[in-house]
Scaffold this motif. Structure first.
Motif, short mmCIF file in Angstrom:
data_model
loop_
_atom_site.label_atom_id
_atom_site.label_comp_id
_atom_site.label_asym_id
_atom_site.label_seq_id
_atom_site.Cartn_x
_atom_site.Cartn_y
_atom_site.Cartn_z
N LEU A 75 0.02 9.11 -9.52
CA LEU A 75 0.11 10.02 -10.66
C LEU A 75 -0.45 9.38 -11.92
CD1 LEU A 75 3.69 11.47 -10.07
CD2 LEU A 75 1.52 12.66 -9.74
N LEU A 76 -0.41 8.05 -11.99
CA LEU A 76 -0.97 7.29 -13.10
C LEU A 76 -1.91 6.23 -12.53
CD1 LEU A 76 2.19 6.60 -15.30
CD2 LEU A 76 0.36 8.24 -15.81
N SER A 77 -2.87 5.82 -13.35
CA SER A 77 -3.75 4.72 -12.98
C SER A 77 -3.32 3.46 -13.71
CB SER A 77 -5.20 5.05 -13.36
OG SER A 77 -5.64 6.18 -12.66
N PRO A 78 -3.40 2.30 -13.07
CA PRO A 78 -2.99 1.07 -13.73
C PRO A 78 -3.98 0.62 -14.79
CG PRO A 78 -3.85 0.59 -11.55
CD PRO A 78 -3.80 2.08 -11.66
N SER A 79 -3.47 -0.06 -15.80
CA SER A 79 -4.35 -0.72 -16.77
C SER A 79 -4.93 -1.99 -16.17
CB SER A 79 -3.57 -1.05 -18.05
OG SER A 79 -3.02 0.12 -18.63
N GLN A 80 -4.14 -2.65 -15.33
CA GLN A 80 -4.58 -3.84 -14.60
C GLN A 80 -3.90 -3.84 -13.24
OE1 GLN A 80 -3.75 -7.41 -16.83
NE2 GLN A 80 -4.73 -6.67 -18.69
N GLY A 81 -4.48 -4.57 -12.30
CA GLY A 81 -3.86 -4.71 -10.99
C GLY A 81 -4.23 -3.57 -10.06
N SER A 82 -3.54 -3.52 -8.91
CA SER A 82 -3.91 -2.57 -7.87
C SER A 82 -2.68 -2.05 -7.13
CB SER A 82 -4.87 -3.22 -6.88
OG SER A 82 -4.22 -4.28 -6.18
N VAL A 83 -2.88 -0.88 -6.52
CA VAL A 83 -1.87 -0.27 -5.65
C VAL A 83 -2.56 0.10 -4.34
CG1 VAL A 83 -0.25 1.61 -5.30
CG2 VAL A 83 -0.58 0.67 -7.60
N ARG A 84 -1.97 -0.31 -3.24
CA ARG A 84 -2.48 0.02 -1.91
C ARG A 84 -1.36 0.75 -1.16
NH1 ARG A 84 -6.64 -2.14 1.32
NH2 ARG A 84 -7.10 -3.57 -0.39
N VAL A 85 -1.67 1.90 -0.59
CA VAL A 85 -0.68 2.70 0.13
C VAL A 85 -1.18 2.92 1.56
CG1 VAL A 85 0.59 4.88 0.21
CG2 VAL A 85 0.00 3.86 -2.00
N PHE A 86 -0.42 2.40 2.53
CA PHE A 86 -0.81 2.48 3.94
C PHE A 86 -2.26 2.06 4.13
CE2 PHE A 86 3.03 5.04 3.93
CZ PHE A 86 3.69 4.53 5.03
N GLY A 87 -2.60 0.93 3.51
CA GLY A 87 -3.91 0.34 3.72
C GLY A 87 -5.01 0.85 2.82
N GLN A 88 -4.75 1.91 2.05
CA GLN A 88 -5.78 2.48 1.19
C GLN A 88 -5.58 2.05 -0.26
OE1 GLN A 88 -8.58 4.84 1.63
NE2 GLN A 88 -8.81 3.91 -0.40
N GLU A 89 -6.63 1.46 -0.83
CA GLU A 89 -6.62 1.09 -2.24
C GLU A 89 -6.81 2.35 -3.08
OE1 GLU A 89 -6.05 -0.64 -5.34
OE2 GLU A 89 -6.53 -2.20 -3.88
N LEU A 90 -5.81 2.70 -3.90
CA LEU A 90 -5.88 3.94 -4.66
C LEU A 90 -6.99 3.92 -5.69
CD1 LEU A 90 -2.17 5.05 -5.23
CD2 LEU A 90 -3.69 5.41 -3.27
N ALA A 91 -7.32 2.75 -6.22
CA ALA A 91 -8.40 2.65 -7.20
C ALA A 91 -9.74 3.03 -6.59
CB ALA A 91 -8.45 1.25 -7.79
N GLY A 92 -9.84 3.01 -5.27
CA GLY A 92 -11.08 3.36 -4.61
C GLY A 92 -11.25 4.85 -4.39
N LEU A 93 -10.29 5.66 -4.82
CA LEU A 93 -10.35 7.10 -4.62
C LEU A 93 -10.82 7.80 -5.89
CD1 LEU A 93 -6.95 7.65 -2.76
CD2 LEU A 93 -9.20 7.28 -1.75
N ASP A 94 -11.73 8.75 -5.75
CA ASP A 94 -12.09 9.56 -6.90
C ASP A 94 -10.99 10.61 -7.13
OD1 ASP A 94 -12.51 11.67 -5.09
OD2 ASP A 94 -14.68 11.39 -5.06
#
Length: 264
Positions: A75-94
């Motif tokens: 629901l929010l994007s990080p200012s720094q760092g990363s979130v991965r959910v079940f193997g998928q990096e959320l920052a890699g999603l448009d």
């Protein structure tokens, strides 16, 4: 029942976690505001969430709990760092793929039930399937089946105003689970309920968390529900201050909780 889910745009790539963590946060920070008003709400969080467990995220109001789970749920994007959910990096999603991720993989339960007043309980419960492209009849039937499982079969055709607070929250739980999400996020789900209704809701969430393919996180400052957690993560000032087994602990909590045991 077969339903054809409509995916808005590129699909979320549904993979398996690369280690013991279903949800992995690495060096996660989030700022709000600009210039001199800029404020860090989440500050360098390393945290892994396991499937098959009910994780309670606790701490005082304003410590960053809701912001942290909002980052985990996309629901929010990080200012720094990363979130991965079940193997998928959320920052890699448009934006379109991120919407697909939330529709397909995340179930949300909130303090305010957020039910639509003009729909029946069964129609409310089936809304995520409608959003995925199922017909209204298919979605309502699935919602009705979940209400039956949650002890509300006799109330499926009632509207929210005809239900108690505890019953409305159970409808919200059915809505959160009807599409088979692998990550369920609950933000203060019991704070508006009396003690008996709150315990019923937590029992339902604890049962949902038993699924080894699903991760469940409950944000709470309600001390009445602490006995239901497999694990309790404490926050203060945007940081994790403690990570300990709960009353229903399934396995020891690692001394260092960064995802996959990484020290990097």
């Amino acid at each position: 029942m077969n339903t054809t889910a409509h995916t808005p745009g590129a699909d979320f790539v549904d993979t398996e976690p690369s280690g013991p963590w279903a949800v992995e946060c690495r060096g996660l920070s989030r700022d709000f505001g600009d210039g001199s008003a800029r404020r860090r709400v989440i500050d360098g969080v390393d945290l892994g969430i396991r499937a098959g467990e009910l994780t309670l995220l606790v701490g005082p109001s304003g410590c960053g709990k809701t912001t942290l789970v909002s980052l985990m749920a996309g629901l929010l994007s990080p200012s720094q760092g990363s979130v991965r959910v079940f193997g998928q990096e959320l920052a890699g999603l448009d934006a379109r793929a991120l919407t697909a991720f939330r529709l397909q993989q995340v179930g949300f339960i909130f303090q305010q039930f957020n039910l639509l007043a003009t729909l029946t309980a069964a129609e409310n419960a089936g809304l995520p399937l409608s959003a995925q492209g199922a017909s209204r009849d298919e979605a309502t039937q699935a919602g009705r089946a979940w209400l039956q499982r949650l002890g509300l079969g006799d109330h499926a055709d009632k509207r929210p105003a005809q239900l108690s607070g505890g019953q409305q929250q159970r409808v919200a739980i059915a809505r959160a689970l009807v599409h088979g999400p692998r990550f369920v996020v609950c933000d203060e789900p019991t704070s508006a309920l009396d003690a008996a209704s709150g315990r019923t809701v937590m029992q339902l969430l604890a049962s949902a968390a038993v699924d080894a393919t699903r991760a469940v996180v409950v944000v709470t400052h309600d001390s009445r529900v602490l006995d239901f957690g497999n694990r309790i993560v404490e926050m203060e000032d945007g940081r994790i201050t403690a990570d300990r087994p709960g009353s229903r602990a399934l396995r020891p909590v690692p001394e260092q909780p960064p995802p996959n045991g990484s020290t990097s």
